[in-house]
Write a protein that holds these residues in place. Structure first.
Motif, short mmCIF file in Angstrom:
data_model
loop_
_atom_site.label_atom_id
_atom_site.label_comp_id
_atom_site.label_asym_id
_atom_site.label_seq_id
_atom_site.Cartn_x
_atom_site.Cartn_y
_atom_site.Cartn_z
N ARG A 71 14.88 -4.89 -9.14
CA ARG A 71 13.81 -4.07 -8.55
C ARG A 71 13.03 -4.82 -7.48
O ARG A 71 12.01 -4.32 -7.01
N GLY A 72 13.46 -5.99 -7.10
CA GLY A 72 12.75 -6.75 -6.09
C GLY A 72 11.46 -7.34 -6.64
O GLY A 72 11.38 -7.79 -7.78
N PHE A 118 3.97 -15.70 0.14
CA PHE A 118 3.26 -14.42 0.29
C PHE A 118 3.48 -13.55 -0.94
O PHE A 118 2.53 -12.98 -1.50
N LEU A 119 4.75 -13.43 -1.37
CA LEU A 119 5.07 -12.54 -2.48
C LEU A 119 4.51 -13.06 -3.79
O LEU A 119 4.03 -12.29 -4.63
N GLU A 120 4.56 -14.37 -4.00
CA GLU A 120 4.05 -14.94 -5.25
C GLU A 120 2.54 -14.75 -5.39
O GLU A 120 2.01 -14.72 -6.50
N GLN A 121 1.84 -14.61 -4.26
CA GLN A 121 0.39 -14.43 -4.31
C GLN A 121 0.00 -13.05 -4.82
O GLN A 121 -1.08 -12.89 -5.38
N MET A 122 0.85 -12.05 -4.65
CA MET A 122 0.45 -10.68 -4.99
C MET A 122 1.50 -9.88 -5.75
O MET A 122 1.30 -8.68 -5.98
N ALA A 123 2.61 -10.50 -6.18
CA ALA A 123 3.67 -9.75 -6.84
C ALA A 123 4.42 -10.65 -7.81
O ALA A 123 4.27 -11.88 -7.83
N VAL A 124 5.25 -10.01 -8.65
CA VAL A 124 6.11 -10.72 -9.60
C VAL A 124 7.53 -10.19 -9.44
O VAL A 124 7.74 -9.00 -9.18
N THR A 154 0.83 -1.21 0.00
CA THR A 154 0.00 0.00 0.00
C THR A 154 0.86 1.25 0.00
O THR A 154 0.37 2.34 -0.33
N LEU A 155 2.15 1.12 0.37
CA LEU A 155 3.04 2.27 0.43
C LEU A 155 3.85 2.45 -0.84
O LEU A 155 4.20 3.57 -1.22
N GLU A 156 4.20 1.37 -1.53
CA GLU A 156 5.08 1.45 -2.69
C GLU A 156 4.80 0.30 -3.65
O GLU A 156 4.19 -0.70 -3.27
N ARG A 157 5.28 0.46 -4.88
CA ARG A 157 5.03 -0.53 -5.93
C ARG A 157 5.88 -1.78 -5.75
O ARG A 157 5.44 -2.88 -6.08
N SER A 158 7.12 -1.63 -5.28
CA SER A 158 8.05 -2.77 -5.20
C SER A 158 8.61 -2.90 -3.79
O SER A 158 8.77 -1.89 -3.08
N VAL A 159 8.89 -4.12 -3.40
CA VAL A 159 9.52 -4.40 -2.11
C VAL A 159 10.67 -5.37 -2.32
O VAL A 159 10.73 -6.07 -3.34
N MET A 160 11.58 -5.39 -1.36
CA MET A 160 12.72 -6.32 -1.41
C MET A 160 12.43 -7.48 -0.48
O MET A 160 12.02 -7.30 0.68
N ARG A 161 12.67 -8.66 -1.00
CA ARG A 161 12.36 -9.87 -0.23
C ARG A 161 13.19 -9.95 1.06
O ARG A 161 12.69 -10.35 2.11
N LYS A 162 14.44 -9.53 0.98
CA LYS A 162 15.31 -9.60 2.17
C LYS A 162 14.80 -8.69 3.27
O LYS A 162 14.83 -9.05 4.45
N GLU A 163 14.31 -7.51 2.89
CA GLU A 163 13.78 -6.59 3.90
C GLU A 163 12.54 -7.17 4.57
O GLU A 163 12.37 -7.07 5.78
N ILE A 164 11.67 -7.78 3.76
CA ILE A 164 10.46 -8.40 4.32
C ILE A 164 10.84 -9.51 5.30
O ILE A 164 10.32 -9.58 6.42
N ALA A 165 11.73 -10.39 4.87
CA ALA A 165 12.12 -11.53 5.72
C ALA A 165 12.79 -11.07 7.01
O ALA A 165 12.62 -11.68 8.06
N ALA A 166 13.57 -9.98 6.92
CA ALA A 166 14.26 -9.49 8.12
C ALA A 166 13.28 -8.96 9.16
O ALA A 166 13.56 -9.02 10.36
N VAL A 167 12.12 -8.47 8.73
CA VAL A 167 11.15 -7.91 9.68
C VAL A 167 10.23 -8.99 10.23
O VAL A 167 10.05 -9.13 11.43
N ILE A 168 9.62 -9.79 9.33
CA ILE A 168 8.60 -10.75 9.81
C ILE A 168 9.22 -12.03 10.34
O ILE A 168 8.54 -12.80 11.04
N LYS A 169 10.49 -12.31 9.97
CA LYS A 169 11.23 -13.45 10.54
C LYS A 169 10.48 -14.78 10.39
O LYS A 169 10.32 -15.53 11.35
N LEU A 170 10.03 -15.05 9.17
CA LEU A 170 9.39 -16.32 8.85
C LEU A 170 10.28 -17.12 7.90
O LEU A 170 11.16 -16.54 7.24
N PRO A 171 10.09 -18.44 7.78
CA PRO A 171 10.91 -19.23 6.85
C PRO A 171 10.83 -18.71 5.42
O PRO A 171 9.80 -18.15 5.01
N PRO A 172 11.90 -18.90 4.63
CA PRO A 172 11.92 -18.37 3.26
C PRO A 172 10.78 -18.89 2.40
O PRO A 172 10.27 -18.17 1.54
N GLU A 173 10.34 -20.15 2.62
CA GLU A 173 9.27 -20.70 1.79
C GLU A 173 7.97 -19.92 1.99
O GLU A 173 7.24 -19.65 1.03
N ASP A 174 7.68 -19.54 3.24
CA ASP A 174 6.45 -18.80 3.52
C ASP A 174 6.53 -17.38 2.96
O ASP A 174 5.54 -16.87 2.40
#
Length: 706
Positions: free
Chosen positions: A397-398, A386-392, A362-382
């Protein structure tokens, strides 16, 4: 009964026998691609085989290659594609020509309890239950074999040094993985998959059969088993049931045939099945499968003529608005008491992590996977799921949001967009607490922010504050001029500058709590310490026409129109609820569109209510009430021009004596006062418009204590 028998006389009585010799072996074959006049009775059957548990049959039949309708060149070409130029025993066609075809069966119905084969002989009807009804259609498996041959030839033509390939194989690293324990959800998903079902079907071995033609002696012998073999046995008995009982057995009046849905993959659902569901379930199932969808696409998938307002109501229950597109909610994909199929993480933690990913989009068009994983601290598969459900993924550009921003939807439905924006603000505050982050952490410094698609309450408040600071010097100057002129000609106006709360007797500003960001001085273009007095007449409020003083100065027409329309829609409102609705009205307006509402105080709003054919209802709340002061001020529509107005006034009278009443009290009082004019429908409408109910007691809207 005599007249009925004359109208429908008995012509003949026929004995019915149940033959059981072939009860578990009798199948009905249907050939839906061939006319009934062209049977296969005279065609040479080469082989036959069956899988009894699956009720699957395959028949091989010869093709008449000497027929004038047979294309010899096509038959030779098909044989060449399937078997190649070499000849061996595994060839499909032995004469280098397509001289046979295979028929494969599918079940026409899974429930054959109502079907039987019957033969009639010498005034007797013998019926045998059917084990199955199969439809046989031509099989084109030879095309798959031809395709395999083609790929083999291509691989052979490319060639390659086999010794080098073997050497490369020898140095390849071996990766050892230990599988995790399989969860119940993953097991169900696996057992319903297409590959698993195909594997289960392949496990049952074929039973080879010998085909006998219609005129063969063995066929004639087997046909005798269609007749009941024990004609004089103990099993045969007279029919002892009455005609009605027998008819009920043949045609049960209540019991319905259970439709057995074929087992298939869990995510496969036809559009025909979908449109049999309620609208809410249709929207939920579509969003659960698609994950991200524009509203226009959703309307295209639903039946033509579906009301868009109803769809909007349903979509907001199962999805959230991200960049103008709808993304399915996390708790729909990961219900309670479930876990991740990849890592076994509980659903609650998965929903929290996925909500964070949605919020970032909702804040920006693109996100970096590493930044997401560093915050939510979930396994890489999960995280990847999440990203495959709503992004490419994009190079350098992430992960970019899957769909372009749908600004058209936001322009067309600003109320929905604003409601979703407020919902995201609530989700944002929760995520900031859980993950210890803030919105500013993800915004690049000195980067120009894109123009918002709609202005939030915070942005409107900031704009008002800046405008107030600019106007403050001129307001102070006007104040000094007014003071100087007061001695000669009297005051022409007044601006009061205050640093402390206003007393009840003065024109007070509205609640400045966070729940009411637009009804305070700052939101209307003035700093909180400056309150313009619209008129001295505001100090003399007239309540229900009984107060002292002169009538109030007319409020702005826009405010009067808003209050009138609001009460015609809601009928009964507390002051707190009226202020909330006014806030939403201001938030939905374009920037600068609420200048007519500047400096609207509680006093002015209440006086406007009293000028809009409404009155205050003095509800006698108990001394220890939990309601706030603004919730104890109750206003109601008094005059609407409808015949139900007199019923409303009687209801208000009841609530002026007690803050809660029972339905029978209302109904008895209406009947006593108006007699037959007060119907049950009037009572229902009255209570629905003005009241809420809990525990059998009815309260005016907004007055029910928590």
């Amino acid at each position: 009964m005599a007249s009925g028998e004359d109208d429908d006389p008995i012509v003949e009585e026929i004995d019915v026998y149940l033959a059981k010799s072939l009860a578990e072996k009798l199948y009905l074959f249907q050939y839906p691609v061939r006319p009934s006049t062209m049977t296969y009775d005279d065609v040479n059957h080469l082989s036959a085989k069956i899988k009894p548990k699956q009720q699957k049959v395959e028949l091989e039949m010869a093709i008449n290659t000497m027929s004038p309708n047979y294309c010899r060149s096509k038959g030779e070409q098909i044989s060449l594609n399937v078997d190649g130029t070499t000849y061996d025993e595994s060839n499909t066609y032995s004469v280098k020509m397509m001289d046979k075809q295979t028929f494969t069966s599918i079940q026409a119905t899974t429930n054959t309890s109502r079907y039987a084969a019957a033969v009639f002989r010498k005034g007797e009807l013998h019926i045998t239950p059917l084990q199955g009804i199969l439809q046989l259609r031509p099989s084109f498996s030879y095309l798959d074999k031809a395709d395999c041959k083609h790929r083999e030839r291509e691989a052979a033509s490319k060639g390659g040094d086999s010794s080098q390939d073997e050497a490369e194989d020898e140095v390849k690293a071996i990766t050892v993985r230990f599988s995790r324990p399989e969860s119940e959800q993953a097991r169900q998903r696996r057992t319903q998959s297409y590959d698993f079902l195909q594997k289960k079907q392949a496990e049952e071995p074929w039973a080879h059969l010998r085909y006998h033609g219609v005129r063969d002696g063995r066929s004639e012998h087997e046909r005798q088993y269609l007749f009941c073999q024990a004609m004089d046995g103990a099993e045969n008995s007279e029919l002892v049931q009455t005609s009605k009982e027998y008819l009920a057995v043949l045609m049960p009046p209540v019991a319905e045939e259970k439709v057995v849905v074929p087992v298939g993959p869990s995510n496969v659902f036809s559009m025909a099945q979908l449109r049999t569901l309620p609208l809410g379930d249709q929207v939920k199932r579509l969003m659960k499968n698609v994950k991200v969808m524009p509203f226009a696409n959703l309307m295209g998938l639903l039946a033509s003529g579906t009301d868009s307002t109803s769809v909007l109501r349903c979509i907001q229950q199962v999805a959230l608005l991200v960049q103008g597109n709808w993304v399915v909610k996390s708790d729909v994909l990961y219900p309670k008491s479930t876990c991740s199929p990849h890592s076994g993480v509980p659903a609650e933690i998965l929903c929290r992590g996925r909500d964070f990913v949605m919020w970032r989009f909702t804040l920006e068009r693109s996100v970096m996977r590493k930044e997401i994983a560093a915050v939510i601290k979930l396994p890489p598969e999960d995280v990847k799921e999440f990203l495959e459900q709503m992004a490419v993924p994009r190079v350098n550009r992430g992960w970019e949001f899957l769909l372009p921003s749908d600004t058209e939807f936001i322009k067309k439905h600003p109320d929905v967009a604003h409601r979703q924006h407020m919902l995201w603000l609530g989700i944002q505050s929760k995520l900031e607490k859980v993950f210890n982050v803030s919105k500013e952490d993800f915004m690049p410094k000195n980067a120009s922010q894109p123009d918002p698609m709609y202005l939030s309450g915070e942005q409107r408040l900031k704009t008002a504050q800046e405008r107030a600071r600019e106007n403050l010097p001129s307001l102070q100057k006007d104040h000094l001029n007014a003071k100087r002129q007061g001695g000669a000609g009297g005051p022409v106006g007044e601006v009061r500058v205050k640093q402390e709360p206003v007393s009840d007797g003065e024109s007070e500003l509205m609640d400045t709590s966070p729940s009411s960001p637009f009804l305070n001085g700052e939101a209307n273009g003035y700093p909180s310490s400056v309150s313009p007095a619209s008129s001295s007449a505001l100090d003399h409020r007239t309540t229900n026409g009984s107060g002292a003083g002169s009538p109030v100065t007319s409020p702005p027409p826009e405010l009067l129109d808003f209050v009138s329309k609001t009460f015609r829609k809601h009928v009964v409102l507390t002051l707190c609820e009226l202020k909330r609705l006014f806030n939403l009205h201001l938030a939905s307006m374009q920037p600068g569109g609420h200048t007519a509402f500047h400096a609207v105080s509680d006093r002015l709003l209440q006086d406007t209510v009293l000028l809009s054919q409404c009155r205050q209802i003095l509800v006698p709340f108990p001394a220890q009430t939990s309601l706030a002061p603004d919730e104890q001020k109750v206003f109601a529509l008094w005059e609407s021009g409808e015949t139900i107005d007199k019923h409303r006034r009687l209801l208000y009278e009841l609530f002026s004596k007690n803050y809660r009443v029972r339905r029978n009290v209302v109904q008895n009082r209406l009947a006593q006062e108006f007699g037959e004019d007060a119907t049950k429908a009037d009572t229902d409408r009255l209570l629905k418009e003005c009241c809420t109910v809990t525990g059998g007691m009815w309260y005016l809207k907004g007055t029910m204590q928590s």
